[in-house]
Write an enzyme that holds these catalytic residues in place. Structure first.
Site, PDB file in Angstrom:
ATOM      1  N   GLY A 117       0.823  -1.198   0.000  1.00  0.00           N
ATOM      2  CA  GLY A 117       0.000   0.000   0.000  1.00  0.00           C
ATOM      3  C   GLY A 117       0.861   1.254   0.000  1.00  0.00           C
ATOM      4  N   SER A 118       0.375   2.287   0.658  1.00  0.00           N
ATOM      5  CA  SER A 118       1.057   3.587   0.603  1.00  0.00           C
ATOM      6  C   SER A 118       2.361   3.632   1.376  1.00  0.00           C
ATOM      7  CB  SER A 118       0.119   4.679   1.115  1.00  0.00           C
ATOM      8  OG  SER A 118      -0.967   4.862   0.224  1.00  0.00           O
TER       9      SER A 118
END
Length: 649
Positions: free
Chosen positions: A329-330
């Site tokens: 993810g981020s």
């Protein structure tokens, strides 16, 4: 002419008989004297020779097992230790009626159905001349009761043995692993490695975790004892003893107090946490949830317990920290940002658009931002702080996978970290070559193997083909924190030799310096620090910090959402909900701890994973602990390695 008749001479015949008897008597006396002389020769002059031969016929060379080495945490608290107890053992080839003997023994000491099942399993894996345990861990009274009757049962013995114990059970199982009975595969491997002699008489060997990786250090060296035995094979007395060399003691970098805090912060949630000291690569904490009790495996796990563990959908036997692979993810964005700076794809001051969606050039396909309104415009630092997806979609598109892959590989992503545990997953750092190999074979068409323009877009925000272990993410975070100094993460930090008492330090030396510009490291670290400040995605967790902290939240999709559809956690089955990620290090100027946390199916990184890391940092750096978990923590005994080792011996 007739011969004259000869008259008998009785006196002459009597003399002749007398001489014959005398000769026979003399011969008998001579034979008797020779026999007596032979007896004297054998019993007096040859006594020592034949006594030695007789003694050798009744001497057995018995291997003496060494005490297994201890495993301690960084504070000297014993995580794996030994204790003595009694075992009832049977040698099948010395017993005429095995079933009758077991039945009769059952009238002296309790033998459960589980004991019988375990005995039968061990018997199927052992030779008939090898002792097989029937009843384990008898107390003093039970052992005395059997010992008083053992004379009635040839081939039955009561032995004092050391047992392994893991006092913190689930808390350390994925780090320590466990030992278990030596099986056929173990014997084959020992023979292959020419180690069979050192395991004569041994019953257990490291099966998993540090117990397996450091087996040669922990096992020690066999001793031997010359035992005089009676006709039934029972020991009469010890003639000579060569003592064993006990196993070495391992001291870990891991802090069991920190481990306990991390475990309690997770609660009943699934996931993993890895904390590393960026200055040397020492692993301070390693959590995989859920876990299991390693003590179940030492003497053979029962079928019901094995079934419960093996069929549990939460997979407690899997070490998620080193084997679980997740899209990051981020949390991937700081590393993408570093790659962009190093490749020249963007400058530190360049401002770009961060709209609500990114349209793939040459198509109508849109990639939306997590912020429905977008973030307007931003430079790279702000894009990291607010976690703009569209900014990184465009950045990844501009760079292309051929520039992204080699730069991100510098952080150890997509390769094993070298942690001293077996079974570490490699992870996936995508490339054109990787995709071609991954989708090779007749099941896939050419378009599956070909790298498509859209593939690189989702890579930029840590989705798509990206998949890394929590260990890899923690290691990459530690590399970022230390400005590119790269260590192999390690659990064991020193080994104490049982023979000499000397300590061998596992000297951490960086094996690589990432060749990126120092100012780029400083820039990305400042951007990660801004994540914890007002306006950043981790601002709420940054409130009241007594130290500087750099972090990055992340939310990783488990299933792909169709274009135009909206993700709704409430209507999605739990196992398909987004994962919660957080990476961080602190203090920023001289980092002492770097961490990666993933909470499975828990949603936003800022709401589940980040609070765990913040509380962990508070405890490690300031000693403070929230009231919500203070009462749940273990009280650890102050047991030093020296004290525990002497008790085990």
């Amino acid at each position: 002419m007739q011969q004259p008749t000869r008259l008998k001479d009785p006196q002459a015949e009597e003399r002749q008989l007398h001489w014959r008897l005398l000769i026979a008597y003399a011969f008998m006396v001579l034979m008797l004297l020779l026999l007596v002389a032979r007896f004297v020769w054998l019993q007096v002059y040859q006594y020592e020779h034949f006594a030695t031969l007789a003694q050798n016929n009744s001497i057995s060379l018995v291997p003496v097992q060494p005490n297994r080495g201890l495993i301690l945490d960084r504070n000297g608290i014993a995580l794996a230790r030994n204790y003595a107890s009694y075992t009832l053992e049977l040698t099948p080839d010395k017993i005429d009626d095995l079933d009758a003997t077991i039945k009769e023994l059952g009238t002296i000491v309790a033998i459960s159905p589980r004991d019988l099942k375990r005995f039968q399993k061990f018997q199927s894996e052992s030779k008939d001349f090898e002792p097989i345990p029937l009843r384990l861990k008898m107390d003093d009274i039970e052992a005395a009761r059997v010992a008083a009757n053992v004379w009635r049962f040839p081939g039955v013995e009561v032995k004092a043995r050391l047992y392994r114990d893991y006092p913190y059970k689930e808390l350390t199982s994925h780090v320590l692993g466990y030992i278990g009975r030596i099986g056929p595969k173990d014997k084959d491997k020992l023979a292959e490695d020419d180690k069979t002699a050192n395991y004569r008489g041994a019953t257990h060997i490291g099966k998993l975790g540090l117990e397996a990786v450091y087996e040669d250090e922990l096992h020690g060296q066999n001793g031997f004892e010359e035992m005089e035995t009676d006709s039934a094979g029972r020991a009469v007395r010890s003639l000579r003893r060569t003592p064993p060399v006990h196993g070495n003691t391992l001291q870990l970098a891991l802090d069991i107090h920190l481990q306990d805090v991390a475990d309690k912060l997770f609660g009943a949630r699934r996931g993993a946490l890895v904390a590393i000291d960026p200055q040397n690569g020492g692993v301070l904490a390693l959590i995989s949830k859920p876990s299991f009790d390693p003590n179940l495996f030492i003497d053979g796990i029962d079928s019901q317990s094995w079934q419960n563990l093996n069929q549990d959908w939460q997979l407690p036997l899997i070490n998620r920290a080193i084997r679980g692979m997740y899209p990051p993810g981020s949390t991937f964005k700081p590393f993408m940002g570093m790659a962009a700076l190093e490749s020249g794809a963007i400058s530190p001051t360049e401002v770009r658009g961060a709209p609500a969606y990114f349209t793939l050039p040459g198509s109508s396909h849109q990639f939306r931002d997590s912020n429905p309104r977008g973030n307007g415009s931003a430079n790279l630092a702000r894009a990291i702080a607010v976690s703009s997806d569209t900014f990184f979609y465009k950045l990844a598109w501009d760079m292309g996978i051929d520039r992204i892959h080699p730069l991100l590989a510098q952080f150890g992503l997509g390769s094993k970290t070298g942690i001293d545990l077996d079974g570490e997953a490699i992870g996936v750092l995508p490339s054109k070559e990787w995709k071609a190999q991954r989708f090779a074979g007749p099941r896939f068409r050419d378009e599956h193997r070909r790298w498509l323009p859209a593939d690189v877009v989702s890579i930029g925000i840590g989705q798509g083909f990206n998949a890394y272990t929590p260990m890899q993410m923690a290691n990459a975070t530690a590399i970022m924190a230390s400005n590119g100094r790269t260590f192999h993460p390690h659990l064991v930090q020193q080994i104490t030799d049982a023979r000499s008492g000397k300590t061998r330090q596992i000297e951490p030396k960086p094996f690589k310096q990432v060749p990126f510009k120092p100012e780029h490291f400083g820039y990305i670290k400042q951007a990660m620090e801004a994540v914890m400040r007002p306006g950043g995605t981790g601002a709420r967790l940054g409130q009241g910090l007594q130290y500087s902290m750099a972090g990055k939240t992340g939310t990783a999709q488990v299933v792909q959402i169709k274009q135009g559809a909206k993700y709704n956690a409430a209507t999605t089955a739990e196992r398909y909900r987004d994962h919660s990620w957080f990476i961080a290090f602190a203090p920023v100027d001289k980092p002492r701890i770097a961490v990666a946390v993933i909470v499975e199916n828990a949603g936003f990184g800022a709401t589940a994973a980040a609070p765990i890391a913040r509380s962990l940092f508070d405890y490690y750096l300031t000693g403070k602990l929230g009231d919500d978990i203070r009462g749940q923590l273990e009280t650890f005994p102050s047991v030093t390695g020296k004290q525990d080792a002497s008790a085990a011996r």
